[in-house]
Design a protein around this motif. Structure first.
Motif, PDB file in Angstrom:
ATOM      1  N   ASP A  73      39.048  -7.585   5.119  1.00 25.25           N
ATOM      2  CA  ASP A  73      38.820  -8.947   5.595  1.00 25.25           C
ATOM      3  C   ASP A  73      38.584  -9.854   4.384  1.00 25.25           C
ATOM      4  OD1 ASP A  73      38.345 -11.125   7.199  1.00 25.25           O
ATOM      5  OD2 ASP A  73      36.545 -10.326   8.157  1.00 25.25           O
ATOM      6  N   ASN A  77      36.121 -11.709   3.776  1.00 24.92           N
ATOM      7  CA  ASN A  77      34.752 -11.692   3.265  1.00 24.92           C
ATOM      8  C   ASN A  77      34.470 -10.466   2.402  1.00 24.92           C
ATOM      9  OD1 ASN A  77      34.336  -9.585   5.165  1.00 24.92           O
ATOM     10  ND2 ASN A  77      33.707 -11.055   6.726  1.00 24.92           N
ATOM     11  N   GLU A 107      38.671 -18.087  13.578  1.00 31.85           N
ATOM     12  CA  GLU A 107      38.749 -17.046  14.598  1.00 31.85           C
ATOM     13  C   GLU A 107      40.199 -16.611  14.810  1.00 31.85           C
ATOM     14  OE1 GLU A 107      37.973 -14.395  17.746  1.00 31.85           O
ATOM     15  OE2 GLU A 107      36.667 -15.197  16.193  1.00 31.85           O
ATOM     16  N   ASP A 152      41.021 -14.256  12.126  1.00 31.77           N
ATOM     17  CA  ASP A 152      40.423 -12.946  12.368  1.00 31.77           C
ATOM     18  C   ASP A 152      41.232 -12.152  13.399  1.00 31.77           C
ATOM     19  OD1 ASP A 152      38.381 -13.401  10.574  1.00 31.77           O
ATOM     20  OD2 ASP A 152      36.940 -14.058  12.091  1.00 31.77           O
ATOM     21  N   THR A 193      35.150  -4.988   7.031  1.00 31.72           N
ATOM     22  CA  THR A 193      34.705  -6.362   7.217  1.00 31.72           C
ATOM     23  C   THR A 193      33.188  -6.411   7.291  1.00 31.72           C
ATOM     24  OG1 THR A 193      34.821  -8.318   8.649  1.00 31.72           O
ATOM     25  CG2 THR A 193      34.937  -6.171   9.736  1.00 31.72           C
ATOM     26  N   GLU A 194      32.627  -7.524   6.861  1.00 26.43           N
ATOM     27  CA  GLU A 194      31.198  -7.767   7.002  1.00 26.43           C
ATOM     28  C   GLU A 194      30.926  -8.707   8.177  1.00 26.43           C
ATOM     29  OE1 GLU A 194      28.992  -6.190   4.984  1.00 26.43           O
ATOM     30  OE2 GLU A 194      30.705  -5.220   4.017  1.00 26.43           O
ATOM     31  N   ASP A 195      31.971  -9.125   8.867  1.00 21.62           N
ATOM     32  CA  ASP A 195      31.865 -10.087   9.957  1.00 21.62           C
ATOM     33  C   ASP A 195      31.456  -9.376  11.246  1.00 21.62           C
ATOM     34  OD1 ASP A 195      32.154 -12.113  11.819  1.00 21.62           O
ATOM     35  OD2 ASP A 195      34.042 -12.851  10.984  1.00 21.62           O
ATOM     36  N   GLN A 196      30.352  -9.836  11.842  1.00 20.74           N
ATOM     37  CA  GLN A 196      29.889  -9.290  13.110  1.00 20.74           C
ATOM     38  C   GLN A 196      30.114 -10.256  14.267  1.00 20.74           C
ATOM     39  OE1 GLN A 196      28.533  -6.195  13.525  1.00 20.74           O
ATOM     40  NE2 GLN A 196      28.791  -5.707  11.355  1.00 20.74           N
ATOM     41  N   SER A 216      28.570 -15.743  13.833  1.00 20.63           N
ATOM     42  CA  SER A 216      28.662 -17.167  13.502  1.00 20.63           C
ATOM     43  C   SER A 216      29.457 -17.949  14.532  1.00 20.63           C
ATOM     44  CB  SER A 216      29.292 -17.348  12.121  1.00 20.63           C
ATOM     45  OG  SER A 216      30.611 -16.813  12.106  1.00 20.63           O
ATOM     46  N   SER A 229      33.893 -13.629  20.062  1.00 20.12           N
ATOM     47  CA  SER A 229      34.642 -13.470  18.823  1.00 20.12           C
ATOM     48  C   SER A 229      35.302 -12.107  18.811  1.00 20.12           C
ATOM     49  CB  SER A 229      33.714 -13.606  17.618  1.00 20.12           C
ATOM     50  OG  SER A 229      34.344 -13.148  16.429  1.00 20.12           O
ATOM     51  N   THR A 267      31.908  -1.177   6.794  1.00 15.63           N
ATOM     52  CA  THR A 267      31.432  -2.165   5.840  1.00 15.63           C
ATOM     53  C   THR A 267      31.496  -1.534   4.454  1.00 15.63           C
ATOM     54  OG1 THR A 267      29.131  -1.444   6.043  1.00 15.63           O
ATOM     55  CG2 THR A 267      29.890  -3.160   7.569  1.00 15.63           C
TER      56      THR A 267
END
Length: 280
Positions: free
Chosen positions: A9, A11, A213, A216, A233-236, A239, A244, A264
């Motif tokens: 990802d 991030n 989004e 993603d 990815t670090e996206d949970q 946000s 999501s 992660t």
């Protein structure tokens, strides 16, 4: 042993490519190990084309940019007299892309140097930056070896959007804007072109988040389409103001339906092989 195929990802991949530029990152100790694994071929890394087509557009400019990305049209007339035929062809106008910032160009070049490859996004009328358009060797060649990748991408993208996440979030905002406009308003052809009618800065910010989004969702579809092993990815999804693709519910569904393995940078539990390669 074949390299572990990992989709990164946004991030994560920039930190991996230039770990020294992120000294305060809580996972900083692991980043050089990941880069070393990529350089030595223990990992094969991939990033999604949306890093340049969607995410590279400045957040404050996204509403206007995506509202005005009209395709080129070409008209060709053949024959004479009553036997003439007219063919109209629509093509993506890549000149509309504002270009990538130099810092991103530098990081993408280093990513390319350590073997990371791009995953293409088969969507119409999505302008490419020159760095992608003019360098086909940056792309993962296996994506073009048959039509399988594009078929899988399309199937998964539709399934994601049917759940109200991914690219459909932008469409829902456009529909909401259309409903509040006067009946006689000039709404062009609808869809993304309505985004220019954002009522205030808050709605423009909502559009910017919706496009993130979208990126993603396409990242996930490309990961499944290319059949990679791990998605880092670090996206949970925390946000996002609504559902999501990376929230707990959709992660569970992706894992159950498509066997997506989320990890992660310092994930010890997801898979032992990943932990060994990353040195965690």
């Amino acid at each position: 042993m074949k390299p572990i195929r990992v989709t990164f990802d946004s991030n994560v991949w920039e930190k991996v490519v230039f770990p020294d530029k992120f000294p305060v990152d809580p996972n900083h100790i692991f980043l050089p190990k990941i880069k070393d694994a990529l350089q030595k071929g223990r990992l094969q890394g991939f990033i999604c084309e949306t890093v340049g087509t969607l995410e590279a557009i400045k957040r404050k400019e996204r509403a206007n940019y995506f509202a005005n990305k009209n395709p080129k049209s070409e008209v060709q007339i053949e024959g004479t007299g009553s036997s003439r035929s007219v063919t109209i062809t629509f093509k993506t106008d890549h000149d509309l892309h504002p270009g990538l910032p130099q810092i991103l160009i530098d990081r993408l070049q280093e990513a390319r140097t350590i073997g990371i490859r791009l995953l293409p996004i088969p969507r119409l009328n999505l302008p490419l930056p020159g760095q992608f358009l003019n360098d086909s060797t940056f792309y993962a060649p296996e994506a073009f070896s048959s039509g399988a990748y594009f078929d899988r991408f399309g199937e998964v993208a539709l399934a994601i959007e049917a759940r109200g996440v991914g690219g459909t979030v932008v469409d829902e905002i456009a529909k909401r804007i259309e409903k509040r406009l006067p009946v006689n308003a000039q709404t062009s052809n609808g869809g993304a072109q309505l985004l220019i009618h954002a009522k205030d800065e808050a709605e423009s910010a909502e559009i910017a988040n919706a496009i993130a989004e979208w990126a993603d969702g396409d990242l996930v579809a490309s990961h499944i389409g290319i059949e990679n092993e791990l998605l880092c990815t670090e996206d949970q999804g925390k946000s996002a103001r609504g559902p999501s693709i990376f929230d707990a519910t959709n992660r569970a569904r992706l894992s159950a339906t498509y066997r997506v393995k989320f990890v992660t940078v310092q994930d010890r539990g997801a898979t032992r092989r990943f932990s060994l390669v990353f040195g965690t």
